[in-house]
Motif scaffolding. Structure first.
Motif, PDB file in Angstrom:
ATOM      1  N   HIS A   1       0.838  -1.195   0.000  1.00  0.00           N
ATOM      2  CA  HIS A   1       0.000   0.000   0.000  1.00  0.00           C
ATOM      3  C   HIS A   1       0.877   1.251   0.000  1.00  0.00           C
ATOM      4  O   HIS A   1       0.585   2.237   0.678  1.00  0.00           O
ATOM      5  CB  HIS A   1      -0.952   0.007   1.201  1.00  0.00           C
ATOM      6  N   GLY A   2       1.955   1.176  -0.763  1.00  0.00           N
ATOM      7  CA  GLY A   2       2.870   2.303  -0.854  1.00  0.00           C
ATOM      8  C   GLY A   2       2.415   3.331  -1.877  1.00  0.00           C
ATOM      9  O   GLY A   2       1.364   3.204  -2.511  1.00  0.00           O
ATOM     10  N   PRO A   3       3.205   4.379  -2.060  1.00  0.00           N
ATOM     11  CA  PRO A   3       2.850   5.462  -3.004  1.00  0.00           C
ATOM     12  C   PRO A   3       2.602   4.966  -4.420  1.00  0.00           C
ATOM     13  O   PRO A   3       1.690   5.444  -5.099  1.00  0.00           O
ATOM     14  CB  PRO A   3       4.062   6.392  -2.928  1.00  0.00           C
ATOM     15  N   LYS A   4       3.410   4.010  -4.893  1.00  0.00           N
ATOM     16  CA  LYS A   4       3.220   3.501  -6.254  1.00  0.00           C
ATOM     17  C   LYS A   4       1.881   2.786  -6.389  1.00  0.00           C
ATOM     18  O   LYS A   4       1.219   2.873  -7.422  1.00  0.00           O
ATOM     19  CB  LYS A   4       4.367   2.556  -6.627  1.00  0.00           C
ATOM     20  N   PHE A   5       1.502   2.062  -5.322  1.00  0.00           N
ATOM     21  CA  PHE A   5       0.218   1.363  -5.363  1.00  0.00           C
ATOM     22  C   PHE A   5      -0.928   2.359  -5.481  1.00  0.00           C
ATOM     23  O   PHE A   5      -1.816   2.203  -6.329  1.00  0.00           O
ATOM     24  CB  PHE A   5       0.032   0.506  -4.109  1.00  0.00           C
ATOM     25  N   TRP A   6      -0.931   3.379  -4.616  1.00  0.00           N
ATOM     26  CA  TRP A   6      -2.036   4.331  -4.626  1.00  0.00           C
ATOM     27  C   TRP A   6      -2.075   5.154  -5.911  1.00  0.00           C
ATOM     28  O   TRP A   6      -3.157   5.511  -6.399  1.00  0.00           O
ATOM     29  CB  TRP A   6      -1.978   5.227  -3.391  1.00  0.00           C
ATOM     30  N   ALA A   7      -0.913   5.415  -6.486  1.00  0.00           N
ATOM     31  CA  ALA A   7      -0.882   6.120  -7.767  1.00  0.00           C
ATOM     32  C   ALA A   7      -1.525   5.265  -8.855  1.00  0.00           C
ATOM     33  O   ALA A   7      -2.285   5.765  -9.692  1.00  0.00           O
ATOM     34  CB  ALA A   7       0.555   6.468  -8.137  1.00  0.00           C
ATOM     35  N   LEU A   8      -1.232   3.968  -8.827  1.00  0.00           N
ATOM     36  CA  LEU A   8      -1.825   3.056  -9.792  1.00  0.00           C
ATOM     37  C   LEU A   8      -3.323   2.930  -9.564  1.00  0.00           C
ATOM     38  O   LEU A   8      -4.110   2.894 -10.523  1.00  0.00           O
ATOM     39  CB  LEU A   8      -1.151   1.687  -9.699  1.00  0.00           C
ATOM     40  N   CYS A   9      -3.713   2.876  -8.306  1.00  0.00           N
ATOM     41  CA  CYS A   9      -5.131   2.777  -7.970  1.00  0.00           C
ATOM     42  C   CYS A   9      -5.891   4.008  -8.478  1.00  0.00           C
ATOM     43  O   CYS A   9      -6.988   3.884  -9.053  1.00  0.00           O
ATOM     44  CB  CYS A   9      -5.291   2.634  -6.460  1.00  0.00           C
ATOM     45  N   GLU A  10      -5.311   5.177  -8.303  1.00  0.00           N
ATOM     46  CA  GLU A  10      -5.924   6.411  -8.789  1.00  0.00           C
ATOM     47  C   GLU A  10      -5.996   6.417 -10.320  1.00  0.00           C
ATOM     48  O   GLU A  10      -6.956   6.939 -10.905  1.00  0.00           O
ATOM     49  CB  GLU A  10      -5.121   7.624  -8.311  1.00  0.00           C
ATOM     50  N   GLU A  11      -5.002   5.835 -10.961  1.00  0.00           N
ATOM     51  CA  GLU A  11      -4.998   5.763 -12.422  1.00  0.00           C
ATOM     52  C   GLU A  11      -6.151   4.879 -12.912  1.00  0.00           C
ATOM     53  O   GLU A  11      -6.833   5.202 -13.882  1.00  0.00           O
ATOM     54  CB  GLU A  11      -3.663   5.207 -12.903  1.00  0.00           C
ATOM     55  N   LEU A  12      -6.356   3.750 -12.211  1.00  0.00           N
ATOM     56  CA  LEU A  12      -7.431   2.830 -12.594  1.00  0.00           C
ATOM     57  C   LEU A  12      -8.800   3.375 -12.209  1.00  0.00           C
ATOM     58  O   LEU A  12      -9.784   3.175 -12.924  1.00  0.00           O
ATOM     59  CB  LEU A  12      -7.219   1.469 -11.919  1.00  0.00           C
ATOM     60  N   CYS A  13      -8.844   4.057 -11.066  1.00  0.00           N
ATOM     61  CA  CYS A  13     -10.114   4.585 -10.549  1.00  0.00           C
ATOM     62  C   CYS A  13      -9.879   5.995 -10.021  1.00  0.00           C
ATOM     63  O   CYS A  13      -9.499   6.167  -8.853  1.00  0.00           O
ATOM     64  CB  CYS A  13     -10.661   3.677  -9.442  1.00  0.00           C
ATOM     65  N   PRO A  14     -10.074   7.023 -10.852  1.00  0.00           N
ATOM     66  CA  PRO A  14      -9.840   8.401 -10.416  1.00  0.00           C
ATOM     67  C   PRO A  14     -10.671   8.803  -9.202  1.00  0.00           C
ATOM     68  O   PRO A  14     -10.324   9.766  -8.509  1.00  0.00           O
ATOM     69  CB  PRO A  14     -10.229   9.225 -11.651  1.00  0.00           C
ATOM     70  N   ASP A  15     -11.753   8.069  -8.928  1.00  0.00           N
ATOM     71  CA  ASP A  15     -12.633   8.374  -7.793  1.00  0.00           C
ATOM     72  C   ASP A  15     -12.221   7.615  -6.535  1.00  0.00           C
ATOM     73  O   ASP A  15     -13.018   7.432  -5.620  1.00  0.00           O
ATOM     74  CB  ASP A  15     -14.072   8.011  -8.175  1.00  0.00           C
ATOM     75  N   THR A  16     -10.971   7.161  -6.477  1.00  0.00           N
ATOM     76  CA  THR A  16     -10.502   6.301  -5.396  1.00  0.00           C
ATOM     77  C   THR A  16     -10.749   6.887  -4.008  1.00  0.00           C
ATOM     78  O   THR A  16     -11.283   6.216  -3.128  1.00  0.00           O
ATOM     79  CB  THR A  16      -9.006   5.990  -5.573  1.00  0.00           C
TER      80      THR A  16
END
Length: 247
Positions: free
Chosen positions: A212-227
């Motif tokens: 659940h590091g920065p790279k994970f959350w950046a990817l999550c935001e990329e997949l779902c901008p409404d994260t």
């Protein structure tokens, strides 16, 4: 009141219930070789209390731990929602929209209908099986919606999925193993579509980033901008969905 705890290898078992904040709650005590200290959590949906203890923890230390945190426990238990029973006549959210559960005799699959703009979930069969049939309906809806979302988001991250399973989990809404096995709670079908999409995006992001590091959350935001909004929705409303009783 003081409750006596004992290790599983003695003749006196751990207590199965406690009286907290005017409620009787189930208690599960587990020894864990990796535990360095005693920890306790209230399970989502007011399903009880889990206590993790190091191997060899004494009954006295566990008992003292519970009493020291009784005030915290009472506060947490009091905040937990009641556990409404699924039955005919209640309103149940499906994809975030309340549906009135209607029972009809005879054979047939559960189906969604509209009556004067009022969404309904019509469930057939013997009434005693109604809660189970509603749960089965949500499982089937989860498989249909989530399988498609998994294919979409897994393709975005360029990873293969080993399997997708649907369970009634209490500790988490979804999970992803290092070999690409995904698991989801079918209860998520009671949440709005955007939250369902976020959950799938979250777990598919783990196919590339097992943390659940920065790279994970950046990817999550990329997949779902409404994260962020969906994550907060699940945090605010998740316990209420977990509390609904389908037994």
């Amino acid at each position: 009141m003081v409750f006596t705890f004992a290790r599983p290898d003695t003749r006196v078992p751990y207590p199965s219930q406690l009286s907290i904040a005017g409620r009787t709650v189930n208690v599960t005590v587990r020894e864990n070789a990796r535990a360095k200290r005693l920890t306790m959590r209230v399970q989502p949906g007011n399903r009880g209390i889990s206590i993790t203890v190091p191997i060899g923890a004494s009954a006295r230390s566990v008992n003292s731990f519970v009493e020291r945190h009784r005030g915290w426990l009472e506060t947490q238990i009091a905040k937990q929602p009641d556990r409404p029973q699924v039955r005919a006549g209640i309103k149940l959210p499906i994809r975030g929209r309340n549906h009135v559960i209607i029972h009809r005799p005879g054979r047939g699959l559960a189906e969604i209908r509209e009556d004067n703009d009022v969404p309904q979930l019509v469930v057939r069969g013997e009434e005693r099986f109604l809660p189970r049939r509603v749960a089965d309906f949500l499982k089937n809806e989860a498989k249909r919606d989530i399988d498609a979302l998994v294919a979409h988001h897994a393709g975005k991250v360029g990873r293969k999925v080993k399997s997708v399973r649907y369970r009634d989990t209490t500790s988490r809404w979804g999970s992803c193993t290092s070999d690409g096995a995904l698991s989801f709670s079918w209860r998520i079908m009671m949440a709005p579509p955007s939250v369902i999409n976020y959950l799938v995006a979250h777990e598919c992001a783990h196919l590339r980033e097992m943390n659940h590091g920065p790279k994970f959350w950046a990817l999550c935001e990329e997949l779902c901008p409404d994260t962020k909004r969906c994550k907060q929705w699940l945090k605010r409303n998740g316990n209420a969905l977990q509390a609904i009783e389908f037994a």
